[in-house]
Design a protein around this motif. Structure first.
Motif, PDB file in Angstrom:
ATOM      1  N   LEU A  90       4.311   4.280  10.325  1.00 30.73           N
ATOM      2  CA  LEU A  90       3.703   2.977  10.587  1.00 30.73           C
ATOM      3  C   LEU A  90       3.622   2.149   9.312  1.00 30.73           C
ATOM      4  CD1 LEU A  90       0.814   3.979  13.006  1.00 30.73           C
ATOM      5  CD2 LEU A  90       2.791   2.542  13.543  1.00 30.73           C
ATOM      6  N   LEU A  91       3.205   2.780   8.241  1.00 32.04           N
ATOM      7  CA  LEU A  91       3.092   2.075   6.966  1.00 32.04           C
ATOM      8  C   LEU A  91       4.452   1.591   6.484  1.00 32.04           C
ATOM      9  CD1 LEU A  91       1.268   1.167   4.629  1.00 32.04           C
ATOM     10  CD2 LEU A  91       1.612   3.422   3.602  1.00 32.04           C
ATOM     11  N   ASP A  92       5.473   2.429   6.635  1.00 28.47           N
ATOM     12  CA  ASP A  92       6.818   2.044   6.205  1.00 28.47           C
ATOM     13  C   ASP A  92       7.358   0.850   6.986  1.00 28.47           C
ATOM     14  OD1 ASP A  92       6.828   4.052   4.314  1.00 28.47           O
ATOM     15  OD2 ASP A  92       8.100   5.421   5.480  1.00 28.47           O
ATOM     16  N   GLY A  93       6.839   0.611   8.176  1.00 32.24           N
ATOM     17  CA  GLY A  93       7.302  -0.495   8.994  1.00 32.24           C
ATOM     18  C   GLY A  93       6.638  -1.830   8.673  1.00 32.24           C
ATOM     19  N   GLU A  94       5.700  -1.834   7.759  1.00 30.55           N
ATOM     20  CA  GLU A  94       4.978  -3.062   7.414  1.00 30.55           C
ATOM     21  C   GLU A  94       5.531  -3.694   6.144  1.00 30.55           C
ATOM     22  OE1 GLU A  94       2.722  -4.514   9.340  1.00 30.55           O
ATOM     23  OE2 GLU A  94       3.031  -2.892  10.770  1.00 30.55           O
ATOM     24  N   ARG A  95       5.493  -5.011   6.084  1.00 28.58           N
ATOM     25  CA  ARG A  95       5.987  -5.722   4.899  1.00 28.58           C
ATOM     26  C   ARG A  95       5.012  -5.647   3.734  1.00 28.58           C
ATOM     27  NH1 ARG A  95       9.549 -10.837   6.251  1.00 28.58           N
ATOM     28  NH2 ARG A  95      10.465 -10.098   8.172  1.00 28.58           N
ATOM     29  N   ASP A  96       3.725  -5.854   4.010  1.00 27.37           N
ATOM     30  CA  ASP A  96       2.725  -5.893   2.941  1.00 27.37           C
ATOM     31  C   ASP A  96       1.949  -4.575   2.927  1.00 27.37           C
ATOM     32  OD1 ASP A  96       0.825  -6.496   1.053  1.00 27.37           O
ATOM     33  OD2 ASP A  96       0.238  -8.413   1.955  1.00 27.37           O
ATOM     34  N   ARG A  97       2.536  -3.568   2.304  1.00 25.85           N
ATOM     35  CA  ARG A  97       1.929  -2.231   2.261  1.00 25.85           C
ATOM     36  C   ARG A  97       0.548  -2.276   1.621  1.00 25.85           C
ATOM     37  NH1 ARG A  97       5.755   2.127   2.726  1.00 25.85           N
ATOM     38  NH2 ARG A  97       4.350   3.462   1.552  1.00 25.85           N
ATOM     39  N   GLU A  98       0.412  -3.053   0.552  1.00 26.12           N
ATOM     40  CA  GLU A  98      -0.863  -3.115  -0.156  1.00 26.12           C
ATOM     41  C   GLU A  98      -1.967  -3.639   0.758  1.00 26.12           C
ATOM     42  OE1 GLU A  98      -2.876  -5.130  -4.107  1.00 26.12           O
ATOM     43  OE2 GLU A  98      -0.699  -4.938  -4.007  1.00 26.12           O
ATOM     44  N   ALA A  99      -1.675  -4.687   1.524  1.00 27.37           N
ATOM     45  CA  ALA A  99      -2.677  -5.241   2.439  1.00 27.37           C
ATOM     46  C   ALA A  99      -3.031  -4.229   3.528  1.00 27.37           C
ATOM     47  CB  ALA A  99      -2.164  -6.536   3.060  1.00 27.37           C
ATOM     48  N   VAL A 100      -2.037  -3.521   4.053  1.00 29.05           N
ATOM     49  CA  VAL A 100      -2.295  -2.530   5.097  1.00 29.05           C
ATOM     50  C   VAL A 100      -3.158  -1.403   4.538  1.00 29.05           C
ATOM     51  CG1 VAL A 100      -1.232  -0.808   6.612  1.00 29.05           C
ATOM     52  CG2 VAL A 100      -0.213  -3.086   6.397  1.00 29.05           C
ATOM     53  N   LEU A 101      -2.793  -0.895   3.357  1.00 32.40           N
ATOM     54  CA  LEU A 101      -3.583   0.182   2.742  1.00 32.40           C
ATOM     55  C   LEU A 101      -5.004  -0.276   2.429  1.00 32.40           C
ATOM     56  CD1 LEU A 101      -0.890   1.763   0.421  1.00 32.40           C
ATOM     57  CD2 LEU A 101      -2.035   2.862   2.353  1.00 32.40           C
ATOM     58  N   ALA A 102      -5.145  -1.496   1.906  1.00 32.59           N
ATOM     59  CA  ALA A 102      -6.475  -2.015   1.593  1.00 32.59           C
ATOM     60  C   ALA A 102      -7.317  -2.140   2.852  1.00 32.59           C
ATOM     61  CB  ALA A 102      -6.358  -3.367   0.881  1.00 32.59           C
ATOM     62  N   SER A 103      -6.720  -2.627   3.923  1.00 34.42           N
ATOM     63  CA  SER A 103      -7.442  -2.759   5.180  1.00 34.42           C
ATOM     64  C   SER A 103      -7.829  -1.389   5.727  1.00 34.42           C
ATOM     65  CB  SER A 103      -6.565  -3.510   6.188  1.00 34.42           C
ATOM     66  OG  SER A 103      -7.234  -3.648   7.400  1.00 34.42           O
ATOM     67  N   PHE A 104      -6.932  -0.437   5.609  1.00 28.54           N
ATOM     68  CA  PHE A 104      -7.210   0.922   6.070  1.00 28.54           C
ATOM     69  C   PHE A 104      -8.387   1.516   5.312  1.00 28.54           C
ATOM     70  CE2 PHE A 104      -6.437   5.540   5.604  1.00 28.54           C
ATOM     71  CZ  PHE A 104      -6.527   5.908   6.925  1.00 28.54           C
ATOM     72  N   VAL A 105      -8.351   1.424   3.999  1.00 26.45           N
ATOM     73  CA  VAL A 105      -9.406   2.028   3.178  1.00 26.45           C
ATOM     74  C   VAL A 105     -10.752   1.349   3.414  1.00 26.45           C
ATOM     75  CG1 VAL A 105     -10.190   2.405   0.794  1.00 26.45           C
ATOM     76  CG2 VAL A 105      -7.828   2.901   1.425  1.00 26.45           C
ATOM     77  N   THR A 106     -10.768   0.036   3.523  1.00 25.78           N
ATOM     78  CA  THR A 106     -12.044  -0.650   3.722  1.00 25.78           C
ATOM     79  C   THR A 106     -12.628  -0.384   5.108  1.00 25.78           C
ATOM     80  OG1 THR A 106     -10.930  -2.702   4.366  1.00 25.78           O
ATOM     81  CG2 THR A 106     -11.554  -2.475   2.050  1.00 25.78           C
ATOM     82  N   ALA A 107     -11.788   0.028   6.064  1.00 26.05           N
ATOM     83  CA  ALA A 107     -12.276   0.316   7.412  1.00 26.05           C
ATOM     84  C   ALA A 107     -12.747   1.767   7.570  1.00 26.05           C
ATOM     85  CB  ALA A 107     -11.184   0.018   8.434  1.00 26.05           C
ATOM     86  N   LEU A 108     -12.536   2.594   6.553  1.00 31.46           N
ATOM     87  CA  LEU A 108     -12.941   4.000   6.638  1.00 31.46           C
ATOM     88  C   LEU A 108     -14.453   4.147   6.591  1.00 31.46           C
ATOM     89  CD1 LEU A 108     -10.433   5.718   4.168  1.00 31.46           C
ATOM     90  CD2 LEU A 108     -10.467   5.910   6.671  1.00 31.46           C
ATOM     91  N   PRO A 109     -14.991   5.096   7.345  1.00 33.81           N
ATOM     92  CA  PRO A 109     -16.415   5.414   7.207  1.00 33.81           C
ATOM     93  C   PRO A 109     -16.646   5.984   5.797  1.00 33.81           C
ATOM     94  CG  PRO A 109     -15.474   6.544   9.119  1.00 33.81           C
ATOM     95  CD  PRO A 109     -14.353   5.884   8.399  1.00 33.81           C
TER      96      PRO A 109
END
Length: 132
Positions: A90-109
């Motif tokens: 899923l991550l490899d399919g996204e253009r802005d990896r940094e934004a996806v990772l940042a969103s993922f981390v900030t959404a973690l409990p």
């Protein structure tokens, strides 16, 4: 797995892969696709089980060896690795990896965030995945 209307609930590919891999990990050794089908309750067509096993082979989480006219299947990874591979795809399919990772981390409990931070801080490894 029936719905309220009596029809079987359709499972997603990832769910089926996890169930098939889980069944393989419960086996005492290499098993046939028919064994996996039976272990999962028999509500899946044999061809569906073979298709899932073949997809898992392509992902390098199972191996197979010829046994007569069929194959014996063995797990080479666990369900956690399979989930990690799906996340990576899923991550490899996204253009802005940094934004996806940042969103993922900030959404973690908070507890999950701490686990992730601890994993990234392990000495001798590079967060990029290469040994240091």
């Amino acid at each position: 797995m029936a719905r309220e209307d009596g029809r079987a609930r359709r499972r997603g590919q990832g769910e089926l892969e996890g169930q098939v891999l889980g069944a393989l990990r419960e086996a005492d050794g290499p098993v046939t696709a028919a064994w996996v089908q039976d272990r999962l309750g028999g509500d899946l067509a044999y061809t569906t089980v073979v298709t899932i096993l073949t997809r898992l082979l392509a992902k390098d989480v199972v191996s197979r060896e010829r046994h007569g006219r069929s194959f014996l299947w063995t797990p080479t990874a666990d369900v956690a690795r399979l989930a990690a591979l799906r996340m990576r795809r899923l991550l490899d399919g996204e253009r802005d990896r940094e934004a996806v990772l940042a969103s993922f981390v900030t959404a973690l409990p908070p507890g999950d965030e701490q686990v992730l931070r601890a994993l990234l801080d392990v000495p001798g490894t590079d967060p990029g995945g290469t040994e240091g």
